[in-house]
Design an enzyme around this catalytic site. Structure first.
Site, PDB file in Angstrom:
ATOM      1  N   LYS A  27     -50.450  35.503 -47.818  1.00  0.00           N
ATOM      2  CA  LYS A  27     -50.614  36.569 -48.980  1.00  0.00           C
ATOM      3  C   LYS A  27     -50.770  35.725 -49.895  1.00  0.00           C
ATOM      4  O   LYS A  27     -51.186  36.415 -51.103  1.00  0.00           O
ATOM      5  CB  LYS A  27     -49.757  36.935 -48.815  1.00  0.00           C
ATOM      6  CG  LYS A  27     -48.026  36.522 -48.179  1.00  0.00           C
ATOM      7  CD  LYS A  27     -47.168  36.961 -48.296  1.00  0.00           C
ATOM      8  CE  LYS A  27     -45.754  37.086 -47.960  1.00  0.00           C
ATOM      9  NZ  LYS A  27     -44.434  37.497 -47.222  1.00  0.00           N
ATOM     10  N   VAL A  31     -54.236  26.660 -47.034  1.00  0.00           N
ATOM     11  CA  VAL A  31     -53.481  25.455 -46.902  1.00  0.00           C
ATOM     12  C   VAL A  31     -55.112  24.636 -45.943  1.00  0.00           C
ATOM     13  O   VAL A  31     -55.691  25.086 -45.467  1.00  0.00           O
ATOM     14  CB  VAL A  31     -52.245  25.656 -46.271  1.00  0.00           C
ATOM     15  CG1 VAL A  31     -51.728  23.986 -45.662  1.00  0.00           C
ATOM     16  CG2 VAL A  31     -50.830  26.324 -47.323  1.00  0.00           C
ATOM     17  N   VAL A 124     -46.573  19.645 -40.891  1.00  0.00           N
ATOM     18  CA  VAL A 124     -45.912  19.831 -40.015  1.00  0.00           C
ATOM     19  C   VAL A 124     -46.655  19.868 -38.467  1.00  0.00           C
ATOM     20  O   VAL A 124     -47.565  20.393 -38.123  1.00  0.00           O
ATOM     21  CB  VAL A 124     -44.762  21.291 -39.546  1.00  0.00           C
ATOM     22  CG1 VAL A 124     -44.154  21.230 -39.105  1.00  0.00           C
ATOM     23  CG2 VAL A 124     -43.988  21.049 -40.899  1.00  0.00           C
ATOM     24  N   ASP A 168     -37.431  35.331 -48.281  1.00  0.00           N
ATOM     25  CA  ASP A 168     -38.569  35.895 -47.123  1.00  0.00           C
ATOM     26  C   ASP A 168     -38.288  35.763 -46.206  1.00  0.00           C
ATOM     27  O   ASP A 168     -39.383  35.395 -45.275  1.00  0.00           O
ATOM     28  CB  ASP A 168     -40.306  36.229 -48.536  1.00  0.00           C
ATOM     29  CG  ASP A 168     -40.688  36.715 -47.438  1.00  0.00           C
ATOM     30  OD1 ASP A 168     -40.462  38.192 -46.648  1.00  0.00           O
ATOM     31  OD2 ASP A 168     -41.817  36.307 -47.781  1.00  0.00           O
ATOM     32  N   ASP A 185     -42.735  27.954 -46.953  1.00  0.00           N
ATOM     33  CA  ASP A 185     -42.952  28.859 -47.553  1.00  0.00           C
ATOM     34  C   ASP A 185     -41.752  29.685 -48.728  1.00  0.00           C
ATOM     35  O   ASP A 185     -41.118  30.630 -48.391  1.00  0.00           O
ATOM     36  CB  ASP A 185     -43.397  30.419 -47.128  1.00  0.00           C
ATOM     37  CG  ASP A 185     -44.257  30.490 -46.351  1.00  0.00           C
ATOM     38  OD1 ASP A 185     -45.433  28.875 -47.133  1.00  0.00           O
ATOM     39  OD2 ASP A 185     -45.402  31.119 -45.265  1.00  0.00           O
TER      40      ASP A 185
END
Length: 290
Positions: A27, A31, A124, A168, A185
């Site tokens: 949103k 990436v 990751v 979030d 994020d």
């Protein structure tokens, strides 16, 4: 793949050597998997405000500091420069939070560089070396759910002890790496002490964890870890070693209004006396000059 326009300056300046593929589009950013020398990393390209579905709410930006008073005034007025400054502040919030949390030992991707609105950080990976999956794509046993839930609660505590609330947190922005959950994020991260909404955000973050893992271990649905953690933090009793119970008892002890009024009156009297002393000192200045 064809190099995205936003990543071209990073290749030209030697920050990255190649763009391998797009990993995901969320949103607020897209990436990419990139190559930096012998290392495979991620490049997070932030979307422009008009192309981003996650809107900057005053709930999140409250308490954030900017570089100068000029920027603050421009942001308040909503001028073109102000909007640009606001966008830069929004992007740098995640960078600042990542560096701060990584230094505190929180399970987040290691950040390497923020250049031209692009954040370079660790990729990751799972046990096979592939990009790790988000929690919402995985089914867990009850035992696994309890284990990961406890791990993430400790990370929430570690973040709060570092002065940050994610804001979030959910199964959509936690990756399961080879070594366990990793939190991602963070552009909406808030300062725990400087944001009036920090308590409700932390409780929501923790409730999201309980709701998700509660699908696999239903007893987690009846826990009150969020309220417990914040109460300990607010009283200065929260440490990395604090044993959490998941239980919380609301303190309904009546407020001693008379004591509160006495404190307020004392502060008011002290301030009045201070102002009187200042006025007397100013009145004496012209006499001393004559």
């Amino acid at each position: 793949m064809k190099t995205p326009q936003r990543l071209e300056p990073l290749i030209e300046d030697g920050i990255i050597d190649d763009v391998i593929r797009q990993l995901m589009s969320g949103k607020e950013a897209t990436v990419y998997v990139v190559r930096c020398g012998e290392e495979t990393r991620c490049a997070k390209v932030y979307k422009e405000a008009n192309k981003r579905s996650f809107r900057q709410s005053v709930d999140y930006t409250e308490g954030r500091k900017v570089k100068s008073s000029r920027q603050a005034r421009a942001m308040a007025k909503g001028s073109k420069y102000g909007k640009q400054a606001q966008e830069e502040a929004w992007q740098s919030a995640e960078v600042d939070a990542l560096y701060r949390l990584a230094a505190a030992g929180v399970r987040v991707p290691t950040p390497y560089q923020f250049y031209e609105g692009v954040l370079i950080m660790d990729l990751v990976a799972d046990a096979e070396g592939n990009a790790a999956s988000r929690l919402n794509d995985i089914v867990f046993t009850a035992e696994e759910a309890r284990l990961h839930h406890q791990t993430l609660l400790r990370e929430v505590v570690r973040m709060l002890c570092a002065g940050i609330v994610h804001g979030d947190l959910s199964e959509f922005n936690i990756l399961l790496s080879e070594n366990g959950p990793v939190i991602i994020d963070l552009p909406q991260a808030v300062d725990a002490a400087g944001n009036n909404h920090a308590m409700s955000m932390l409780e929501r973050d923790v409730r999201n964890l309980a709701d998700f893992f509660g699908q696999f271990a239903p007893e987690l649905l009846n826990t009150e870890y969020g309220k417990e953690i914040w109460a300990l933090y607010a009283h200065g009793d929260l440490t990395l070693e604090t044993e959490l119970t998941g239980r919380f008892k609301q303190d309904n002890t009546p407020v001693d209004l008379k004591s509160v009024v006495r404190v307020i009156d004392a502060v008011r009297d002290e301030e009045a006396a201070k102002q009187m002393r200042l006025a007397e000192a100013k009145a004496a200045l012209p006499k001393a000059g004559r």
